[in-house]
Write an enzyme that holds these catalytic residues in place. Structure first.
Site, PDB file in Angstrom:
ATOM      1  N   ASN A 384       0.842  -1.198   0.000  1.00 20.13           N
ATOM      2  CA  ASN A 384       0.000   0.000   0.000  1.00 20.13           C
ATOM      3  C   ASN A 384       0.876   1.247   0.000  1.00 20.13           C
ATOM      4  O   ASN A 384       1.636   1.473   0.937  1.00 20.13           O
ATOM      5  CB  ASN A 384      -0.891   0.003   1.245  1.00 20.13           C
ATOM      6  N   GLU A 385       0.808   2.017  -1.067  1.00 20.38           N
ATOM      7  CA  GLU A 385       1.457   3.329  -1.139  1.00 20.38           C
ATOM      8  C   GLU A 385       2.952   3.299  -0.836  1.00 20.38           C
ATOM      9  O   GLU A 385       3.484   4.215  -0.195  1.00 20.38           O
ATOM     10  CB  GLU A 385       0.752   4.325  -0.208  1.00 20.38           C
TER      11      GLU A 385
END
Length: 833
Positions: A384-385
């Site tokens: 995630n990110e």
């Protein structure tokens, strides 16, 4: 979502730098703008995924404990700790009623993961007020109490009461008897005879000796679908009303960030990253962990409950697991091969937990929890990110290979970092394309203008490349203007449904007393739930999706591009820096402003309460290494076509420099962010109304102690940036704001055409609609959201709510769409045979 995307300034959108004529003040604009929409009803466009629109749940803003998870007792297992939050103690949420309650951690603990418990030297008692203003109690409803307890006496009387703050009983008290030295679970229930939103739970031991208590719980019997350990009914129903196609969980940043202790800890006194195995099994055996967002999460709402909730609302489950490369500003990668292999195995075990037969190791655990049938997992996100693209992708590849080898039916989803563009985004998309990844998760939070400018974003995506999962997006505020911009953007998502297969607004939930991020879709407190304007837009799209796109086109809005205009500014973000020799010259070489800081800083206007600025040794120094967005400004807001030069030196801290230009006010400006995102990349960002969008970026980092010569050249809407005399980058900010957008889909079940029109401007849109190749029924059903751009839905008033009406239609018809509106017209068609 990334902390670095959150602006400190709580300001509203004022004016955009790109003004269509229809966005002018009401007194200066036409009463209506003319449009034409042409629909080719005989043609079929891209198929729309059955699961296209879903919801993304992250435990932010107290979304779980004190929110969707129906438990009413805060800190029920006494695990709060100052190591997690400086304001915490093990008795946070509790108050002594009598005696001297103590929280201890010794060999007498309930279990290894639930180490702390309450010790009462009798007689003594404690009171818990839950979340918000207290515990909500509704007359005539039942509440289930439970506690794990033991005593050093043969028996100890235990009284449990529900009261108001003054001690008045809200229900008849419970009388229980604790027997023996072994931990035992005791239960009872209350039937409330009085309603209150400030209720208290009183637990008191009588007699003599010592009483130990742990896992003190109070649950409403009336949970969503009447699930034990279930969801708060009104919140869950608000989510279910969206009819989401998928549920992404358990979060974004809290998934791939560990505490400062790292991923592992020697025992449960310390906190570690979110790991799904910590969240299943008997509730009293689950850990309490430090949430990335600054508070503790009990894991009472765990992976089993997420899967079950997805099933209950008819949504596809979509879990996200850590790739062992932290994102959200932390930016580090593990080199521990054994740890990586263990997490890969944990992910394989997760698929078995979701889908495995009851005679498999993890399928048996699912069955023991009450769900022998598989949950039907088909999609799984890894990471995630991450802002370290190569490090992330190397580890993602390991996860993907292991999952696809054992479970080839699972779609393994990668991601593209924390923003809609830039060096990390480009590199990750290259890696994903080269590796033929099936789906890529994109995240971005931008200004309303960005969404109105970028409707065609996915028009140019490779139709044969990886599909897009737009896992997090929102316009940065909760006003109707934000929802309008999002609605306009969603027409582009649907038009490109062959590329964008999944999309979810974020965040989903916000407790009004614990807000850490804005915007949010659904708001609540302990007594009410209400949807934002964005909720109403999302619901309208999610309940009127259609099965495929019908080709259509519309005319454009006349627009005017103004030059970039504004003053200049200096700022820092978690960094101490020194600035010197600031000079602004016109395009003709005239000096408009100069400051070498040989005197005072009287030419500069600070932002109140942010940073610590002072002229020191002939430089303008900001010395606070914690403060974020410490903007000081100077000059004339009417400046245009100028050069800004400045010398900048990083003194200490986590980032670099922020040099602003085109500054209109504290929420509307451009800045060159050199050494941003924890000094991992640099960018030019445009801020509007407190929301930011990235225009260009690269991987430039800043060295501490080195002085940099920075120059910004503004000509019209073109900007060139020079670092130490070399061109660093340039851009032309000439994207047009288009406030009128439309898309058409067909509902195969009803045969209806669904015309979706967004008019995000103050002028009405008189529109001629041509339905070519269709024979239509005369009466169409219309749903409209309309209001003032600054309207905000609250607990007490919901100005943005759907209105139903009917409309006469034909092969060609004219309709005037109201100013600032979203309108869905469902048009029944007849067979022409």
């Amino acid at each position: 979502m990334s902390r670095s995307r959150l602006l400190s300034a709580a300001v509203l959108l004022t004016a955009t730098t790109l003004l269509p004529t229809s966005a002018l003040p009401a007194s200066a604009q036409p009463a209506e703008t003319e449009y034409t929409v042409t629909v080719d009803a005989s043609a079929t466009g891209p198929e729309i995924s059955d699961n296209m629109y879903g919801v993304f749940f992250e435990d932010i803003n107290r979304a779980a404990d004190g929110g969707l998870y129906a438990e009413l007792v805060q800190n029920r297992s006494f695990e709060y700790d100052r190591v997690d939050n400086a304001a915490y103690t093990p008795l946070t949420g509790w108050a002594p009623h009598s005696g001297d309650p103590r929280v201890v951690d010794d060999e007498g603990r309930l279990n290894e993961r639930n180490r702390r418990y309450l010790s009462l030297a009798l007689p003594a008692g404690v009171i818990n007020a839950g979340y918000n203003s207290g515990i909500r109690v509704e007359r005539g409803k039942r509440y289930d109490f439970s506690v794990w307890a033991r005593t050093d006496q043969p028996s100890t009387p235990l009284s449990v009461g529900l009261t108001d703050p003054a001690g008045t009983a809200l229900a008849d008290p419970l009388r229980l008897t604790v027997r023996g030295a072994a931990w035992t679970r005791y239960t009872g229930s209350f039937l409330a005879r009085t309603s209150s939103i400030t209720g208290r739970l009183l637990v008191r031991g009588e007699g003599t000796g010592t009483l130990a208590l742990d896992m003190v719980s109070l649950f409403p019997r009336d949970t969503f679908r009447n699930r034990p350990n279930g969801m708060r009914r009104d919140l869950a129903e608000k989510v279910a009303a969206l009819r989401p196609g998928f549920l992404r969980f358990p979060g974004g940043c809290l998934v791939n960030t560990g505490s400062h202790y790292g991923y592992e800890a020697p025992n449960w006194e310390r906190r570690r990253s979110y790991q799904w195995k910590d969240t299943i099994g008997p509730v009293e055996q689950r850990a309490t962990n430090a949430n990335f967002w600054g508070y503790n999460q009990s894991y009472g709402l765990g992976y089993y409950e997420y899967f079950q909730f997805a099933e209950d609302i008819g949504a596809m489950p979509l879990p996200v697991v850590p790739a062992l490369v932290t994102g959200c500003g932390e930016n580090r990668a593990t080199d521990d091969e054994a740890l990586l292999n263990r997490h890969i195995q944990d992910t394989l075990d997760l698929v078995e937990f979701a889908n495995g037969p009851v005679d498999s190791t993890w399928g048996a655990k699912r069955a023991q929890m009450g769900h022998p049938e598989p949950f039907g997992l088909t999609h799984l996100g890894v990471g995630n990110e991450e802002n370290l693209p190569d490090e992330f992708f190397a580890r993602f590849t390991r996860f993907r290979a292991a999952i696809e080898e054992r479970y080839p039916e699972i779609t393994v989803i990668s991601n593209s970092g924390p923003d809609d563009a830039g060096a990390t985004f480009d590199r990750l998309w290259q890696l994903n394309r080269d590796a033929d990844v099936e789906m890529v998760d994109e995240h971005y939070y931008n200004s309303p203008t960005w969404f109105l400018q970028n409707n065609e974003r996915y028009d140019a995506y490779d139709r044969s490349g990886p599909k897009v999962f737009l896992g997090e997006y929102a316009s940065q505020d909760n006003r109707f203007r934000n929802a309008l911009a999002e609605a306009a953007y969603m027409t582009g998502l649907e038009r490109n449904a062959d590329v964008v297969r999944l999309a979810s607004y974020a965040p989903l939930l916000a407790n009004e007393d614990y807000v850490q991020w804005r915007p949010d879709m659904i708001w609540f407190n302990n007594r009410a739930v209400w949807g934002s304007a964005s909720y109403e837009v999302q619901k309208l799209f999610m309940t009127n999706v259609g099965d495929h796109v019908v080709p259509s086109e519309s005319t454009d809005t006349p627009s005017t591009l103004e030059p970039i205009t504004g003053a200049v500014g200096l700022s820092t973000w978690g960094t101490a820096a020194a600035y010197d020799d600031v000079r602004v010259t016109s395009a003709q070489g005239e000096t408009l402003f100069a400051d070498d800081f040989s005197g005072t800083a009287e030419n500069w206007t600070p932002t109140e309460g942010r940073g610590s600025w002072a002229v020191t040794d002939g430089r303008y120094v900001q010395s606070d290494t914690v403060a974020e967005n410490t903007m000081v400004t100077a000059g004339d807001p009417t400046w245009r076509d100028y050069d800004l030069s400045v010398k900048a030196t990083k003194l200490s801290g986590r980032e670099g420099f922020l040099v602003a230009f085109g500054v209109r006010d504290t929420g509307n400006y451009y800045w060159w962010n050199l050494g941003g995102w924890n000094n991992t990349q640099s960018a030019v960002e445009r801020a509007e109304g407190g929301g930011k969008s990235t225009l260009i970026s690269d991987g430039t980092r800043v060295e501490t102690g080195r002085t940099y010569d920075m120059r910004v050249q503004v000509r019209g809407r073109h900007v060139a940036l020079y670092l130490d005399g070399e061109l660093w980058g340039e851009f032309t900010d000439d994207a047009v704001v288009e406030p009128f957008r439309q898309v058409v889909t067909r509902d195969a079940a009803t045969g209806e055409l669904v015309l979706k029109v967004v008019n995000a401007q103050d002028a009405a849109a008189r529109t001629t609609v041509h339905l070519r190749g269709a024979s239509v029924e005369r009466r169409a059903r219309v749903t409209t959201l309309a209001g003032h751009p600054d309207d905000v839905n609250t607990q007490y008033t919901t100005p943005i709510a759907p209105r139903e009406s009917q409309l006469d239609v034909a092969g060609t018809f004219t309709h005037t769409f109201p100013p600032n509106s979203v309108t869905f017209v469902r048009i029944a068609t007849r067979s022409t045979r």
